[in-house]
Design an enzyme around this catalytic site. Structure first.
Site, PDB file in Angstrom:
ATOM      1  N   ASP A 248       0.851  -1.778   0.333  1.00 51.49           N
ATOM      2  CA  ASP A 248       0.027  -0.174  -0.194  1.00 51.49           C
ATOM      3  C   ASP A 248       0.989   1.491   0.045  1.00 51.49           C
ATOM      4  O   ASP A 248       0.326   1.799   0.219  1.00 51.49           O
ATOM      5  CB  ASP A 248      -1.437   0.006   0.694  1.00 51.49           C
ATOM      6  CG  ASP A 248      -0.707  -0.054   2.238  1.00 51.49           C
ATOM      7  OD1 ASP A 248       0.943   0.141   2.750  1.00 51.49           O
ATOM      8  OD2 ASP A 248      -1.479  -0.248   3.757  1.00 51.49           O
ATOM      9  N   SER A 249       2.397   0.664  -0.320  1.00 51.53           N
ATOM     10  CA  SER A 249       3.218   1.765  -0.102  1.00 51.53           C
ATOM     11  C   SER A 249       2.542   2.881  -1.622  1.00 51.53           C
ATOM     12  O   SER A 249       2.808   3.889  -2.028  1.00 51.53           O
ATOM     13  CB  SER A 249       4.402   1.512  -0.558  1.00 51.53           C
ATOM     14  OG  SER A 249       4.984   0.549  -0.706  1.00 51.53           O
TER      15      SER A 249
ATOM     16  N   ASP B  72      -1.459  -6.050  -0.488  1.00 53.90           N
ATOM     17  CA  ASP B  72      -1.302  -5.436   1.172  1.00 53.90           C
ATOM     18  C   ASP B  72      -3.097  -5.425   1.407  1.00 53.90           C
ATOM     19  O   ASP B  72      -3.460  -4.879   0.519  1.00 53.90           O
ATOM     20  CB  ASP B  72      -0.436  -4.586   0.895  1.00 53.90           C
ATOM     21  CG  ASP B  72       0.172  -3.544   2.361  1.00 53.90           C
ATOM     22  OD1 ASP B  72       0.490  -4.744   3.295  1.00 53.90           O
ATOM     23  OD2 ASP B  72       1.100  -3.406   1.736  1.00 53.90           O
TER      24      ASP B  72
ATOM     25  N   LYS C 117      -1.387  -9.491   3.122  1.00 62.78           N
ATOM     26  CA  LYS C 117      -0.362  -9.256   4.582  1.00 62.78           C
ATOM     27  C   LYS C 117      -1.204  -8.078   5.165  1.00 62.78           C
ATOM     28  O   LYS C 117      -1.396  -7.478   4.425  1.00 62.78           O
ATOM     29  CB  LYS C 117       0.821  -8.238   3.303  1.00 62.78           C
ATOM     30  CG  LYS C 117       1.869  -7.200   4.945  1.00 62.78           C
ATOM     31  CD  LYS C 117       3.084  -6.882   4.205  1.00 62.78           C
ATOM     32  CE  LYS C 117       2.898  -5.721   3.145  1.00 62.78           C
ATOM     33  NZ  LYS C 117       2.330  -4.565   4.410  1.00 62.78           N
TER      34      LYS C 117
ATOM     35  N   GLU D 115      -0.620  -5.931   8.888  1.00 69.09           N
ATOM     36  CA  GLU D 115      -0.528  -5.111   9.936  1.00 69.09           C
ATOM     37  C   GLU D 115      -0.686  -5.564  11.295  1.00 69.09           C
ATOM     38  O   GLU D 115      -1.705  -5.580  11.387  1.00 69.09           O
ATOM     39  CB  GLU D 115       0.054  -3.413   9.574  1.00 69.09           C
ATOM     40  CG  GLU D 115       0.138  -3.421   8.376  1.00 69.09           C
ATOM     41  CD  GLU D 115       1.019  -1.721   8.292  1.00 69.09           C
ATOM     42  OE1 GLU D 115       0.040  -0.825   8.385  1.00 69.09           O
ATOM     43  OE2 GLU D 115       1.154  -1.383   7.374  1.00 69.09           O
TER      44      GLU D 115
ATOM     45  N   GLU E 103      10.145  -4.467  10.350  1.00 65.75           N
ATOM     46  CA  GLU E 103      10.317  -3.063   9.239  1.00 65.75           C
ATOM     47  C   GLU E 103      10.521  -2.021  10.387  1.00 65.75           C
ATOM     48  O   GLU E 103      10.255  -1.905  10.974  1.00 65.75           O
ATOM     49  CB  GLU E 103       8.876  -2.829   8.896  1.00 65.75           C
ATOM     50  CG  GLU E 103       9.078  -0.886   7.870  1.00 65.75           C
ATOM     51  CD  GLU E 103       8.168  -0.211   7.154  1.00 65.75           C
ATOM     52  OE1 GLU E 103       7.314  -1.794   6.337  1.00 65.75           O
ATOM     53  OE2 GLU E 103       8.102   0.664   6.304  1.00 65.75           O
TER      54      GLU E 103
HETATM   55  O1  KIV Z   1       3.732  -0.913   1.617  1.00 68.42           O
HETATM   56  C1  KIV Z   1       4.663  -1.396   1.195  1.00 68.42           C
HETATM   57  O2  KIV Z   1       5.328  -1.686   0.375  1.00 68.42           O
HETATM   58  C2  KIV Z   1       5.308  -2.431   2.435  1.00 68.42           C
HETATM   59  C3  KIV Z   1       6.524  -2.479   2.366  1.00 68.42           C
HETATM   60  C4  KIV Z   1       7.672  -1.309   3.183  1.00 68.42           C
HETATM   61  C5  KIV Z   1       7.158  -3.810   3.076  1.00 68.42           C
HETATM   62  O3  KIV Z   1       4.489  -2.939   3.337  1.00 68.42           O
END
Ligand code: KIV
Length: 265
Positions: free
Chosen positions: A44-45, A83, A113, A115, A182
């Protein structure tokens, strides 16, 4: 080459280091897959790198379905993990299952994924028992940026470190196939890595994790507006692209492009 699965990633622990990268579009996904990257994260980055937000918080499940589907279309071998964005899984395990199901069914992702640690145990167990592989994420968890008061290294204090260790063990017990760590101190990452049976994938977590992950635009030197000290630039694509764009503008301006060879007769 065989398709990567969550089980195969899990079995890599102690055998081979796992080099993971992020992607948000088909072109990058294809290149990563061709380069042999075993796990591609649609992180989600992308909220910052692709959509121009300041944090990951505005990213929606629709955004993640859209980008994950594009990445899946470019991949033959890598495991594609999507994510789960902010507020798509926190409400209840049932909400998480519904949204994770969309990422798998509509986008074609191989897993998701989420968190958080112990607090996510029930959610992880619910997804895993319904056939959805889950990648955990501990340490700096960007969706909690407001609560953390910024993107600060986590686990420096002994009680924080103890909690992160317990979180990793809780995630393993709940069924994750691997855990992203992280921005935590290297020694803590080593302790967690040694104490769980699933691979740890570090970003700003030092040398002793079972794998590493970087945000691809950081590796390529394309500025997302977020500066990080733990990333390594393998190219300066921002300058290469800027030069190409300026050369094109100048060529159109002066009439150099299009030339005869670019023209239909
Ligand atoms: O959103 C993302 O790119 C991430 C990575 C930095 C692990 O969660």
């Amino acid at each position: 080459m065989k398709k990567w699965t969550a089980t195969r990633i899990q079995a890599s622990k102690g055998r081979a280091k796992i080099a993971c990268l992020t992607a948000a579009d088909v072109a990058v996904a294809r290149l990563l897959d061709d380069a042999g990257v075993p796990l591609i994260l649609v992180g989600d980055s992308l909220g910052m790198t692709t959509l121009g937000y300041e944090t990951t918080l505005p990213v929606t499940i629709e955004d993640m379905v859209h980008h994950s589907a594009a990445v899946v279309r470019g991949v033959k071998q890598a495991l594609v993990i999507a994510d789960m964005p902010f507020m798509s899984y926190q409400v209840s395990p049932a909400q998480a299952l519904k949204n994770a199901g969309r990422l798998v069914q509509e986008a074609g992702a191989d897993g998701v994924k989420i968190e958080g640690g112990t607090i996510r145990s029930r959610t992880v167990a619910r997804l895993v028992s319904n056939g959805i592989p889950v990648l955990g994420h501990l340490g700096v968890t960007p969706q909690s940026v407001r609560a953390m008061g910024g993107y600060k290294v986590q686990g420096r204090k002994p009680d924080e470190a103890k909690m992160l260790l317990a979180d990793a063990q809780a995630l393993e017990a709940a069924g994750v196939f691997a855990i992203v760590l992280e921005c935590i101190p290297e020694e803590l990452a080593r302790e967690i890595t040694d104490s769980v049976g699933v691979p740890t994938i570090g970003i700003g977590a030092g040398r002793y994790c079972d794998g590493q992950i970087l945000v691809t635009s950081d590796l390529l030197g394309i500025d997302s507006g977020v500066s990080t000290t733990f990333t390594k630039r393998y190219a300066d694509l921002e300058n290469v692209m800027a030069q190409a764009f300026r050369a094109y503008v100048s060529d159109v301006d002066t009439g150099v492009f299009p030339a005869q060879e670019h023209t239909f007769r």
